[in-house]
Design a protein around this motif. Structure first.
Motif, mmCIF file in Angstrom:
data_model
loop_
_atom_site.group_PDB
_atom_site.id
_atom_site.type_symbol
_atom_site.label_atom_id
_atom_site.label_comp_id
_atom_site.label_asym_id
_atom_site.label_seq_id
_atom_site.Cartn_x
_atom_site.Cartn_y
_atom_site.Cartn_z
ATOM 1 N N GLU A 65 0.870 -1.172 0.000
ATOM 2 C CA GLU A 65 0.000 0.000 0.000
ATOM 3 C C GLU A 65 0.909 1.224 0.000
ATOM 4 O O GLU A 65 1.550 1.536 1.008
ATOM 5 N N ARG A 67 1.414 5.228 -0.232
ATOM 6 C CA ARG A 67 0.653 6.434 0.073
ATOM 7 C C ARG A 67 1.446 7.660 -0.349
ATOM 8 O O ARG A 67 2.634 7.773 -0.063
ATOM 9 N N SER A 70 -2.959 12.397 -0.504
ATOM 10 C CA SER A 70 -4.250 11.744 -0.255
ATOM 11 C C SER A 70 -4.459 10.516 -1.139
ATOM 12 O O SER A 70 -5.491 9.861 -1.066
ATOM 13 N N ARG A 72 -3.709 6.671 -2.642
ATOM 14 C CA ARG A 72 -3.285 5.347 -2.181
ATOM 15 C C ARG A 72 -3.313 4.380 -3.346
ATOM 16 O O ARG A 72 -4.217 4.424 -4.178
ATOM 17 N N ARG A 74 -3.072 0.225 -3.722
ATOM 18 C CA ARG A 74 -2.949 -1.121 -3.158
ATOM 19 C C ARG A 74 -2.712 -2.063 -4.319
ATOM 20 O O ARG A 74 -3.535 -2.150 -5.233
#
Length: 119
Positions: A65, A67, A70, A72, A74
Motif C-alpha cells: 500500500e 501512500r 491523499s 493510495r 494497493r
C-alpha cells in the motif's frame, strides 16, 4: 609498476525513470499478512526500492500500500533483489487499468518533488 584499472560503466537496465524520494509504504508477505511500515527510496512505473533491515527473500510476493498525499495504491509486488541490512527491489504486479492509472498519478506526484535517479 601500478596498473590503471578500467571499470566499465554500468548500463541502465530499467526501461522507466526512477525517482529518489522518501515515502511510506505498508507491506506484508501474502502468507503472514503482518504489516510492516517502511520507506521507499526510489520508485518507477515498474517497481520500487524499499529500505528495510530485514528484507523479504527474493521471489516473495508482497501486498503493498503506497501512500502519497491523499492518494493510495494497493497492489502486489514481487521481490527481485534482497540485500540484508539495506532493503529490497520490488517489481509491481499491476492488475488492471485503474491500478495503472493510480500508479501513474502517484509517480507523477512523487516525481514532482524528487530528483531523477540515473545510477
Amino acid at each position: 609498476m601500478r596498473q590503471n584499472l578500467v571499470v566499465p560503466t554500468r548500463k541502465e537496465r530499467r526501461a522507466q525513470s526512477r525517482y529518489r524520494l522518501n515515502a511510506g509504504v505498508c507491506i506484508s508477505d501474502q502468507r503472514s499478512a503482518v504489516p510492516n511500515w517502511c520507506n521507499i527510496a526510489d520508485i518507477s512505473q515498474g517497481g520500487c526500492y524499499i529500505e528495510m533491515v530485514m528484507p523479504f527473500p527474493k521471489g516473495t510476493i508482497l501486498n503493498l500500500e503506497v501512500r502519497a498525499g491523499s492518494m493510495r495504491l494497493r497492489t502486489r509486488g514481487k521481490v527481485l533483489s534482497s540485500l540484508p541490512g539495506k532493503g529490497m527491489g520490488v517489481q509491481f504486479k499491476i492488475e488492471d487499468d485503474a491500478q495503472r492509472d493510480q500508479l501513474g498519478e502517484i509517480t507523477e506526484f512523487l516525481a514532482a518533488g524528487a530528483t531523477s535517479r540515473q545510477d
